[in-house]
Write a protein that holds these residues in place. Structure first.
Motif, PDB file in Angstrom:
ATOM      1  N   ILE A   6       0.840  -1.210   0.000  1.00  0.00           N
ATOM      2  CA  ILE A   6       0.000   0.000   0.000  1.00  0.00           C
ATOM      3  C   ILE A   6       0.868   1.250   0.000  1.00  0.00           C
ATOM      4  CG2 ILE A   6      -1.658   1.319   1.365  1.00  0.00           C
ATOM      5  CD1 ILE A   6      -2.777  -1.394   2.340  1.00  0.00           C
ATOM      6  N   THR A   7       1.874   1.285   0.839  1.00  0.00           N
ATOM      7  CA  THR A   7       2.736   2.467   0.936  1.00  0.00           C
ATOM      8  C   THR A   7       3.492   2.707  -0.367  1.00  0.00           C
ATOM      9  OG1 THR A   7       3.031   2.085   3.308  1.00  0.00           O
ATOM     10  CG2 THR A   7       4.623   3.522   2.224  1.00  0.00           C
ATOM     11  N   GLY A   8       4.059   1.619  -0.907  1.00  0.00           N
ATOM     12  CA  GLY A   8       4.831   1.766  -2.136  1.00  0.00           C
ATOM     13  C   GLY A   8       4.001   2.283  -3.292  1.00  0.00           C
ATOM     14  N   SER A  13      -4.431   6.467  -5.343  1.00  0.00           N
ATOM     15  CA  SER A  13      -4.403   5.101  -5.861  1.00  0.00           C
ATOM     16  C   SER A  13      -5.197   4.223  -4.907  1.00  0.00           C
ATOM     17  CB  SER A  13      -2.962   4.594  -5.989  1.00  0.00           C
ATOM     18  OG  SER A  13      -2.330   4.594  -4.721  1.00  0.00           O
ATOM     19  N   GLY A  14      -5.352   2.940  -5.250  1.00  0.00           N
ATOM     20  CA  GLY A  14      -6.131   2.094  -4.363  1.00  0.00           C
ATOM     21  C   GLY A  14      -6.182   0.651  -4.816  1.00  0.00           C
ATOM     22  N   GLY A  15      -7.033  -0.117  -4.140  1.00  0.00           N
ATOM     23  CA  GLY A  15      -7.154  -1.522  -4.479  1.00  0.00           C
ATOM     24  C   GLY A  15      -7.972  -2.295  -3.465  1.00  0.00           C
ATOM     25  N   TRP A  57      -8.895  -0.329  -0.039  1.00  0.00           N
ATOM     26  CA  TRP A  57      -7.937   0.687   0.391  1.00  0.00           C
ATOM     27  C   TRP A  57      -7.755   1.712  -0.709  1.00  0.00           C
ATOM     28  CZ3 TRP A  57      -3.392   2.164  -1.973  1.00  0.00           C
ATOM     29  CH2 TRP A  57      -2.883   1.314  -2.965  1.00  0.00           C
ATOM     30  N   HIS A  58      -7.404   2.913  -0.309  1.00  0.00           N
ATOM     31  CA  HIS A  58      -6.933   3.912  -1.286  1.00  0.00           C
ATOM     32  C   HIS A  58      -6.080   4.932  -0.551  1.00  0.00           C
ATOM     33  CE1 HIS A  58     -10.632   6.069   0.060  1.00  0.00           C
ATOM     34  NE2 HIS A  58      -9.912   7.162  -0.197  1.00  0.00           N
TER      35      HIS A  58
END
Length: 589
Positions: free
Chosen positions: A18-20, A30-32, A91-92
């Motif tokens: 997530i951080t990268g 960004s997200g996922g 997450w985003h």
């Protein structure tokens, strides 16, 4: 939003993903997808998928649902059918520090409406030092959706042990019990368990007393691989930060527990968030990085925040030790051996040939026994008595050294109605036996009633008894007791041997029975009066007398010689074998 309830436990691999990605996408969002599993009210995130968005802006992330479904399906197909890891949320990122927006909250609430359990929304602030904010959304009754802020903890994934296999002799039936714990919040509980285990008759390996000079990891490895019989893992909230427990002690204890001769007990100090009276049974695996596997969750756990939970551990380990030795005791027909000591510090080196090693905390100063040591003995003596009976030996042999009050208590825990024969080995190696066969004749018992100011009221009668079995006995301290407690006792008596000379150990059975009969007679004279007993003689006789006092409530005194005062007798404990929780029913120190 409501107050924080559950947590989001973010494993480092997912955190790095997530951080990268959040930093690469700057200044855009960004997200996922979040993947993991639910653990009570907590959500554990093991993996994060990145879903690219052509519509992302500096203030908005729009997920590509088609790409998301493809990546999620591919991920799940690569997992085993029994793997609990699955879709757990979204997450985003936000370019700068900020909380989830109203739009974010509304989106995760909509997701929760169709989910079968709680789902998480994770927001990563990617600018500068990464920060994580989370919300857990849950569908409640009647379709109501709750959304609560959740604390985020970053945790390490389970580590594979690189310690290698265990050497021959790593498990030994008469070896110590190893206590593993985190010092910051586990020291107090470990000390409590150590005291109880030692008082019950088990030898304990504890770092504060048994870790010798040298490299800590080397000394721990030596302790963990050279002959343990059991282990206690004390699970506290801070144990998650203990690298020694997670990387060294726990892997070895799990290896040892594969041997049927080893017993691993889990002392759970972590309460459930929804019911603080119960332990969180999932906490050991979660805190020690073993989840989602249920390595420790499948084992018996005791609520060590309660007295009953701590004594459950003591009972389990006592019976385990007896089970390991019962066949050999039965086959050989030998006596069950108990070694005692109440005056010196206990160490793991105490482990020897004896079946049980009863140790209590030594006094910090003075001649009287330790109060905490006696409290531990009070709690565990009934368990030790049951374990001795379970061993099935017709004879119990006691050796070592102890305060006289403890000698009476141990005798009371081994009454003739439960244990057929008791032998006591003195410091010279002579055996004082409860059997009357082959005893030497020569001594009789003489009882003399003593003068003083005594009570006339027959209610709750108390009788003071001074038993002396030695020459030139100093009765000053007992006389001072009668003066200081003027009007407290109904009567007082002195029991002695005649002639007054050295007693032969073969007379132990006769003398102990006669003294016990006299004490019972003095009690019955005043309607089963409570006996206040001061004893001056060998501890071997004290043990044997204690066996016969099961029908008499007895307050046992110890001789004391304080620095600022004259010698005196001080009440130490009350013995009453005929009640639940006996034989020690009260500690007076």
């Amino acid at each position: 939003m409501k107050e924080i309830s559950g947590k989001v436990l973010l494993m480092t691999a997912a955190s790095k993903t997530i951080t990268g990605e959040s930093r690469v996408a700057l200044p855009l969002e960004s997200g996922g997808i979040l993947l993991g599993y639910r653990e009570d009210q907590h959500i554990v995130i093991t993996d994060a998928l990145v879903i690219k968005s052509v519509a992302a802006t500096t203030r908005r992330y729009v997920r590509d649902d088609v790409a998301a479904n493809v990546q999620l399906r591919t991920f799940l197909e690569s997992r085993s059918p029994d793997d609990p890891v699955g879709y757990i949320g979204e997450w985003h990122s936000h370019p700068g520090p900020s909380q989830p927006s109203r739009t974010d909250i509304q989106a995760i609430r909509s997701t929760a409406q169709a989910a079968i359990g709680p789902v998480a929304l994770m927001v990563c602030s990617a600018l500068g030092e990464p920060q994580f904010c989370a919300v857990i959304a849950t569908r409640r009754r009647f379709g109501r959706i709750s959304a609560q802020e959740a604390e985020v903890d970053i945790i390490e994934p389970p580590q594979q042990s690189s310690l290698g296999g265990l050497p021959v002799g790593a498990v030994r039936g008469d070896g110590p019990v190893f206590i593993s714990y985190r010092q910051s919040d586990g020291t107090s509980r470990s000390s409590s368990l150590e005291g109880l285990l030692r008082a019950a008759g088990l030898v304990v390996w504890r770092d504060r007393s048994d870790l010798r000079p040298g490299t800590t990891t080397d000394r721990l490895e030596q302790a963990l691989t050279t002959g343990l019989s059991a282990g206690v893992l004390v699970v506290t909230p801070d144990i998650a930060a203990s690298t020694i427990v997670k990387d060294r002690e726990l892997p070895r204890l799990i290896q040892l527990d594969q041997d049927a001769r080893f017993s691993l007990c889990i002392a759970n100090e972590v309460p459930r968030a929804d019911d603080s009276k119960k332990p969180d049974y999932a906490a050991p695996d979660r805190l020690l990085g073993l989840a989602p596997a249920s390595t420790l969750g499948d084992k018996k756990q005791s609520n060590s925040r309660t007295v009953s939970g701590r004594l459950e551990i003591v009972r389990d380990l006592l019976m385990h030790r007896i089970e390991q030795r019962k066949e050999e005791i039965s086959t050989s027909g030998r006596a069950l051996t108990v070694h005692t000591q109440t005056r010196t510090e206990p160490f793991a080196l105490d482990a020897g040939e004896a079946d049980l090693h009863v140790r209590i905390k030594p006094p910090k100063r003075g001649k009287l026994p330790s109060r905490q040591g006696l409290v531990d003995l009070k709690s565990t003596l009934p368990l030790t008595s049951d374990a001795i009976r379970a061993a099935g030996s017709s004879t119990v042999r006691i050796a070592g050294g102890m305060h006289l009050s403890v000698a009476f208590a141990i005798g009371a825990a081994l009454p003739e109605t439960k244990i057929g024969h008791v032998e006591v080995v003195d410091l010279r190696g002579q055996i004082w036996t409860s059997k009357a066969d082959g005893e030497a004749a020569g001594h009789t018992i003489a009882t003399v009633e003593m003068s003083g100011e005594f009570k006339t009221d027959r209610a709750a009668a108390k009788v003071a008894v001074f038993v002396t079995l030695t020459e030139n006995a100093d009765e000053t301290a007992f006389g001072r007791l009668l003066v200081d407690q003027s009007g407290f006792f109904k009567s007082a008596a002195r029991i002695s041997v005649d002639p007054v000379d050295q007693i032969d150990s073969r007379e132990a059975a006769s003398i102990s029975r006669q003294i016990a009969m006299e004490i019972k007679r003095l009690s019955s004279m005043f309607g089963r009066a409570e006996i206040h007993l001061a004893f001056h003689g060998p501890y071997s006789i004290a043990v044997l007398i204690g066996r016969y006092l099961n029908t008499v409530r007895t307050v046992v005194y110890e001789w004391d010689n304080p620095e600022n005062g004259a010698p005196r007798y001080t009440p130490v404990m009350t013995l009453d074998s005929g009640v639940t929780g006996g034989p020690i029913t009260k500690v007076h120190l």
